[in-house]
Write an enzyme that holds these catalytic residues in place. Structure first.
Site, PDB file in Angstrom:
ATOM      1  N   HIS A   1       9.226  65.470  98.335  1.00  0.00           N
ATOM      2  CA  HIS A   1       9.681  66.257  98.704  1.00  0.00           C
ATOM      3  C   HIS A   1      10.830  67.672  97.494  1.00  0.00           C
ATOM      4  O   HIS A   1      11.011  67.284  96.653  1.00  0.00           O
ATOM      5  CB  HIS A   1      11.294  65.601  99.761  1.00  0.00           C
ATOM      6  CG  HIS A   1      11.952  64.753  98.326  1.00  0.00           C
ATOM      7  ND1 HIS A   1      12.994  65.147  97.317  1.00  0.00           N
ATOM      8  CD2 HIS A   1      11.012  63.553  97.744  1.00  0.00           C
ATOM      9  CE1 HIS A   1      13.369  64.230  96.123  1.00  0.00           C
ATOM     10  NE2 HIS A   1      11.785  62.887  96.595  1.00  0.00           N
TER      11      HIS A   1
ATOM     12  N   ASP B   1      14.608  63.088  89.430  1.00  0.00           N
ATOM     13  CA  ASP B   1      13.920  62.187  90.095  1.00  0.00           C
ATOM     14  C   ASP B   1      12.929  61.843  90.009  1.00  0.00           C
ATOM     15  O   ASP B   1      11.623  62.884  89.975  1.00  0.00           O
ATOM     16  CB  ASP B   1      13.631  62.758  92.080  1.00  0.00           C
ATOM     17  CG  ASP B   1      13.035  61.501  93.193  1.00  0.00           C
ATOM     18  OD1 ASP B   1      12.932  60.416  92.289  1.00  0.00           O
ATOM     19  OD2 ASP B   1      13.056  61.776  93.965  1.00  0.00           O
TER      20      ASP B   1
ATOM     21  N   GLU C   1       5.608  60.223  90.296  1.00  0.00           N
ATOM     22  CA  GLU C   1       6.620  60.979  90.650  1.00  0.00           C
ATOM     23  C   GLU C   1       7.015  61.972  89.602  1.00  0.00           C
ATOM     24  O   GLU C   1       7.352  61.566  88.373  1.00  0.00           O
ATOM     25  CB  GLU C   1       7.464  60.160  91.384  1.00  0.00           C
ATOM     26  CG  GLU C   1       8.798  61.290  91.816  1.00  0.00           C
ATOM     27  CD  GLU C   1       9.941  61.048  92.743  1.00  0.00           C
ATOM     28  OE1 GLU C   1      10.082  61.806  93.232  1.00  0.00           O
ATOM     29  OE2 GLU C   1      10.099  59.471  92.302  1.00  0.00           O
TER      30      GLU C   1
ATOM     31  N   GLU D   1       5.879  63.267  94.072  1.00  0.00           N
ATOM     32  CA  GLU D   1       5.205  61.911  93.852  1.00  0.00           C
ATOM     33  C   GLU D   1       3.928  61.229  94.745  1.00  0.00           C
ATOM     34  O   GLU D   1       3.802  61.164  96.071  1.00  0.00           O
ATOM     35  CB  GLU D   1       7.088  61.247  94.337  1.00  0.00           C
ATOM     36  CG  GLU D   1       6.892  61.528  95.867  1.00  0.00           C
ATOM     37  CD  GLU D   1       8.570  60.286  95.541  1.00  0.00           C
ATOM     38  OE1 GLU D   1       8.732  59.138  95.826  1.00  0.00           O
ATOM     39  OE2 GLU D   1       9.825  60.806  96.439  1.00  0.00           O
TER      40      GLU D   1
ATOM     41  N   HIS E   1      16.610  64.838  98.910  1.00  0.00           N
ATOM     42  CA  HIS E   1      15.637  65.317 100.253  1.00  0.00           C
ATOM     43  C   HIS E   1      16.482  66.797 100.816  1.00  0.00           C
ATOM     44  O   HIS E   1      17.198  66.825 102.066  1.00  0.00           O
ATOM     45  CB  HIS E   1      15.324  64.367 101.096  1.00  0.00           C
ATOM     46  CG  HIS E   1      15.121  62.743 100.808  1.00  0.00           C
ATOM     47  ND1 HIS E   1      15.015  62.222 100.953  1.00  0.00           N
ATOM     48  CD2 HIS E   1      13.926  62.928  99.594  1.00  0.00           C
ATOM     49  CE1 HIS E   1      14.147  61.018 100.787  1.00  0.00           C
ATOM     50  NE2 HIS E   1      13.702  61.917  99.779  1.00  0.00           N
TER      51      HIS E   1
ATOM     52  N   ASP F   1      11.962  53.567  90.459  1.00  0.00           N
ATOM     53  CA  ASP F   1      12.172  54.981  90.688  1.00  0.00           C
ATOM     54  C   ASP F   1      14.227  55.020  90.651  1.00  0.00           C
ATOM     55  O   ASP F   1      14.749  54.067  91.542  1.00  0.00           O
ATOM     56  CB  ASP F   1      12.291  54.971  91.997  1.00  0.00           C
ATOM     57  CG  ASP F   1      12.104  56.940  92.524  1.00  0.00           C
ATOM     58  OD1 ASP F   1      12.473  57.277  91.609  1.00  0.00           O
ATOM     59  OD2 ASP F   1      11.312  56.766  93.491  1.00  0.00           O
TER      60      ASP F   1
END
Length: 440
Positions: A281, A212, A421, A314, A289, A201
């Protein structure tokens, strides 16, 4: 494709025709060989990843003129405004169908092209960096070496320039029952083993816009169903995401898909569970976030996604209890987005905070970066800014609520976890899955 073949003189042609039987067959074979070579050299790639969990070729970036391994900054491969688009889909729900033809929404979308282009830039860097990572991840590699190689390639391909461009957050390489937020600190000699399940990640940012995206690595085929469950659940979350989609309903859709899977490990069958206290998120500028959480189980959360928002969708599947706690040594930190102004009495803490603010701002960082000769950014600190004896100062900043810790998140020991994700943006006419690649 045009093939260049050496021509022959008329006399040579006459001789060739006279001996056409054997010679013609030989020339045809050479042509085929030449075609194959040219296709490998200029096509979409030829090297498969040495592990399970992703698709595509690890050198697919050569189709854009990239080297193998990649060394050319991505911005030099594409003109501004021409970075590859992500995968586009209509927003879910009949009430959204008008968006595809609405002139007002089209005009709004045109106004956002500069933002979309920056995010596509970061996305293409992410794709090429993760392809590079997929080519080197093998049993026996030290996790710290893998992380440093991936992060250095991220810096190289994005042309790291402080807050303008760089790494979005430290590389997570959480293994087995550790689901998220593990990155090795200096002195950690953990080695990847054949029987491990590892989550990779990491992020790339351009002008604070963070991509992300994560995938899972496994070598043993007995884990295939666990990986398939997390991948399918993430795809379901992406499918149900869109303008006015309710977050709790997205979670319900994810849970239904994830928990329809089971996996047999060493002869014992386990149901795959969602890790219920982990979420997707929203993402804001320089804020990984940004306030909204996307559950991966059914909840009563009635909040809706809104036009223009960016989300990381994710999901995490587990053979354990489906609930994580903080455990192990922390390696990832970030300055709180709303950090309080606290008078610091410790001079070292003041100095460290100044370095963190100057080098990372509110983007996450790790201890390994503080210990680099450049303190985490050669662009920001060209004369060197390695942080020595910083741990007491870092703890002081954490205790004062200025720095937030992100320790590893663990399910029960002996269990296995998987994650996938994607980052997407809710454009006025459609949603674009920015981080989509041919690997996942």
């Amino acid at each position: 494709m045009t093939l260049v073949v050496n021509s022959a003189t008329e006399n040579q042609c006459t001789t060739m025709i006279a001996t056409a039987g054997h010679d013609t067959a030989e020339r045809i074979a050479k042509k085929k060989k030449s075609k194959k070579k040219k296709k490998t050299a200029t096509g979409a790639g030829s090297k498969l990843p040495p592990f399970r969990g992703v698709g595509g070729f690890t050198d697919s970036y050569i189709q854009y003129g990239q080297t193998e391994p990649p060394t050319i900054p991505v911005a030099k491969l594409f003109a501004p405004g021409s970075f590859p688009k992500g995968e586009e889909h209509q927003h879910p729900g009949d009430f959204n169908t008008y968006r595809t033809t609405s002139e007002e929404k089209r005009a709004l979308e045109r106004e956002g092209e500069a933002l979309y282009d920056r995010m596509r830039y970061a996305s293409e860097v992410h794709r090429q960096v993760r392809k590079f990572a997929q080519s080197i991840i093998k049993p026996g590699i030290r996790l710290i070496d893998m992380c440093e190689a991936l992060e250095n390639k991220n810096r190289e391909l994005v042309e790291e320039a402080g807050f303008a461009r760089g790494i979005g957050f430290p590389t997570g390489c959480s293994i087995n029952h550790v689901a998220a937020h593990y990155t090795p600190n200096s002195g950690d000699d953990t080695v990847l083993k054949y029987g491990d399940v590892m989550k990779i990640d990491f992020g790339t940012q351009v002008d604070g816009r963070i991509i992300d995206s994560a995938f899972t690595v496994a070598f043993d085929p007995q884990f295939d169903n666990l990986l398939a469950a997390a991948k399918a659940a993430t795809e379901e979350g992406v499918k149900h995401s869109g303008i006015d989609a309710r977050l709790g309903e997205i979670g319900a859709a994810i849970e239904e898909v994830m928990e329809s899977y089971e996996v047999t490990i060493e002869g014992k069958t386990y149901p795959v569970k969602c890790i219920r206290n982990l979420n997707g998120h929203s993402i804001g500028p320089y804020q990984i976030h940004a306030g909204k959480s996307v559950p991966i189980v059914k909840t009563a959360e009635d909040t809706k996604m809104e036009e223009g928002e960016i989300f990381a969708i994710e999901t995490f599947g587990s053979t354990g209890r489906g609930y994580v706690i903080e455990d192990l040594e922390c390696g990832i930190y970030a300055k709180a987005f709303d950090a309080p102004h606290v008078p610091l009495r410790l001079p070292r803490a003041k100095k460290l905070l100044s370095h963190i603010t100057r080098t990372f701002g509110t983007l996450p960082f790790c201890r390994r970066w503080l210990e680099r000769e450049d303190g985490g950014s050669l662009f920001v600190n060209p004369k060197g800014a390695k942080q020595d004896k910083y741990k007491v100062a870092l703890k002081n900043l954490v205790d004062n609520g200025i720095i937030t810790t992100y320790p590893p998140l663990c399910d029960v020991v002996g269990s296995y976890t998987a994650q996938y994700e994607h980052t997407l943006i809710l454009k006025p006419t459609c949603k674009e899955i920015l981080s989509r690649g041919d690997d996942y």
